[in-house]
Design a protein around this motif. Structure first.
Motif, mmCIF file in Angstrom:
data_model
loop_
_atom_site.group_PDB
_atom_site.id
_atom_site.type_symbol
_atom_site.label_atom_id
_atom_site.label_comp_id
_atom_site.label_asym_id
_atom_site.label_seq_id
_atom_site.Cartn_x
_atom_site.Cartn_y
_atom_site.Cartn_z
ATOM 1 N N GLU A 1 82.270 46.328 -7.175
ATOM 2 C CA GLU A 1 81.637 46.102 -5.866
ATOM 3 C C GLU A 1 80.706 47.253 -5.504
ATOM 4 O OE1 GLU A 1 84.549 45.199 -2.908
ATOM 5 O OE2 GLU A 1 84.892 43.174 -3.707
ATOM 6 N N SER A 2 81.097 48.466 -5.834
ATOM 7 C CA SER A 2 80.252 49.627 -5.555
ATOM 8 C C SER A 2 78.964 49.572 -6.373
ATOM 9 C CB SER A 2 81.029 50.909 -5.865
ATOM 10 O OG SER A 2 80.212 52.050 -5.655
ATOM 11 N N LYS B 1 76.714 46.890 -4.920
ATOM 12 C CA LYS B 1 76.133 47.352 -3.648
ATOM 13 C C LYS B 1 74.992 48.335 -3.912
ATOM 14 C CE LYS B 1 75.952 48.014 0.868
ATOM 15 N NZ LYS B 1 75.041 49.174 0.938
ATOM 16 N N ASP B 2 75.184 49.254 -4.855
ATOM 17 C CA ASP B 2 74.115 50.204 -5.188
ATOM 18 C C ASP B 2 72.887 49.465 -5.734
ATOM 19 O OD1 ASP B 2 75.639 52.340 -4.391
ATOM 20 O OD2 ASP B 2 76.226 52.957 -6.411
ATOM 21 N N TRP C 1 72.075 46.340 -5.059
ATOM 22 C CA TRP C 1 71.506 45.597 -3.933
ATOM 23 C C TRP C 1 70.607 46.504 -3.088
ATOM 24 C CZ3 TRP C 1 70.622 40.844 -2.271
ATOM 25 C CH2 TRP C 1 70.376 40.613 -0.912
ATOM 26 N N ASP C 2 71.073 47.727 -2.845
ATOM 27 C CA ASP C 2 70.269 48.672 -2.067
ATOM 28 C C ASP C 2 68.935 48.937 -2.761
ATOM 29 O OD1 ASP C 2 72.270 48.828 -0.196
ATOM 30 O OD2 ASP C 2 73.096 50.729 -0.938
ATOM 31 N N GLN D 1 66.612 45.848 -2.492
ATOM 32 C CA GLN D 1 65.946 45.706 -1.193
ATOM 33 C C GLN D 1 64.636 46.492 -1.130
ATOM 34 O OE1 GLN D 1 67.224 43.399 1.143
ATOM 35 N NE2 GLN D 1 68.195 43.100 -0.845
ATOM 36 N N TRP E 1 72.263 37.678 -0.578
ATOM 37 C CA TRP E 1 73.318 38.568 -1.060
ATOM 38 C C TRP E 1 74.370 37.812 -1.862
ATOM 39 C CZ3 TRP E 1 75.485 42.915 -2.481
ATOM 40 C CH2 TRP E 1 76.875 43.022 -2.500
ATOM 41 N N TYR F 1 75.378 38.846 -5.556
ATOM 42 C CA TYR F 1 76.714 39.380 -5.845
ATOM 43 C C TYR F 1 77.385 38.596 -6.969
ATOM 44 C CZ TYR F 1 81.519 40.808 -5.526
ATOM 45 O OH TYR F 1 82.760 41.272 -5.863
#
Length: 207
Positions: free
Chosen positions: A15-16, A19-20, A22-23, A26, A41, A45
């Protein structure tokens, strides 16, 4: 470097990573403006977490470090991935506008990228024979002029990995190939279950 203590620790690590990514996603600047997938998202994911279901713990830990190191260096690995992909979809633009700004890869790195990507292509071909509807819902497998194939996507992404991550990935690929295992089946099984299907067979029937 050791593996995770349990499945919960591994889940948190995945998950981390996602998330990294995804950032970074963006912040990708598309030629035609922001892409619709940058607002999705859930799909992002599922696609990324499914990919990591086929990775071992050492690969995950190494790639998590790649993402952290890149962020500290002001690099966006997702932007670099899409740039590398354009070598296959728009080679002239890639040569003129993108290649001068990308890290230069040595021959050993390129050989690892090629070996891993061809294994992944072979896996996807085998998956397509067994589950043609599932495979047909995604990208074409091999490079097809102007279209982003699974092969060009894989190569673009592999080129952003550190040497350590690539070496771990290659070891993983060789071990699975020797054992007759197909990583694409692992990824696809995770994907369909995250979308609510009972199995790949269930998804194939319902598509």
């Amino acid at each position: 470097m050791f593996g995770f203590k349990n499945e919960e620790e591994r889940r948190i690590a995945v998950e981390s990573i996602v998330k990294d990514e995804w950032d970074m996603f963006q912040k990708v600047q598309n030629i035609g403006g922001r892409a619709g997938c940058q607002n999705d998202w859930n799909t992002f994911y599922i696609m990324r977490a499914s990919q990591y279901s086929a990775w071992n713990d050492l690969m995950l830990k190494s790639y998590a470090k790649d993402l952290k190191d890149a962020a500290e260096q002001g690099r966006n690995l997702i932007t670099e991935k899409y740039a590398y992909m354009m070598e296959y979809t728009d080679p002239l633009y890639f040569k003129r506008e993108l290649e001068p700004h990308l890290p230069q890869l040595d021959l050993e790195t390129m050989n690892m990228v090629e070996e891993i990507s061809w294994y992944l292509v072979d896996c996807e071909k085998e998956l397509a024979k067994a589950f043609p509807k599932l495979a047909g819902a995604g990208r074409p497998i091999e490079e097809a002029g102007g279209f982003t194939s699974l092969q060009s996507y894989a190569k673009g992404e592999l080129k952003t990995y550190s040497r350590n991550t690539l070496e771990l990935y290659l070891d993983h690929v060789r071990a699975n190939r020797a054992a007759g295992k197909n990583l694409a089946f692992t990824v696809q099984d995770t994907t369909v279950k995250m979308y609510g299907y009972a199995s790949m067979e269930d998804a194939e029937r319902k598509l």
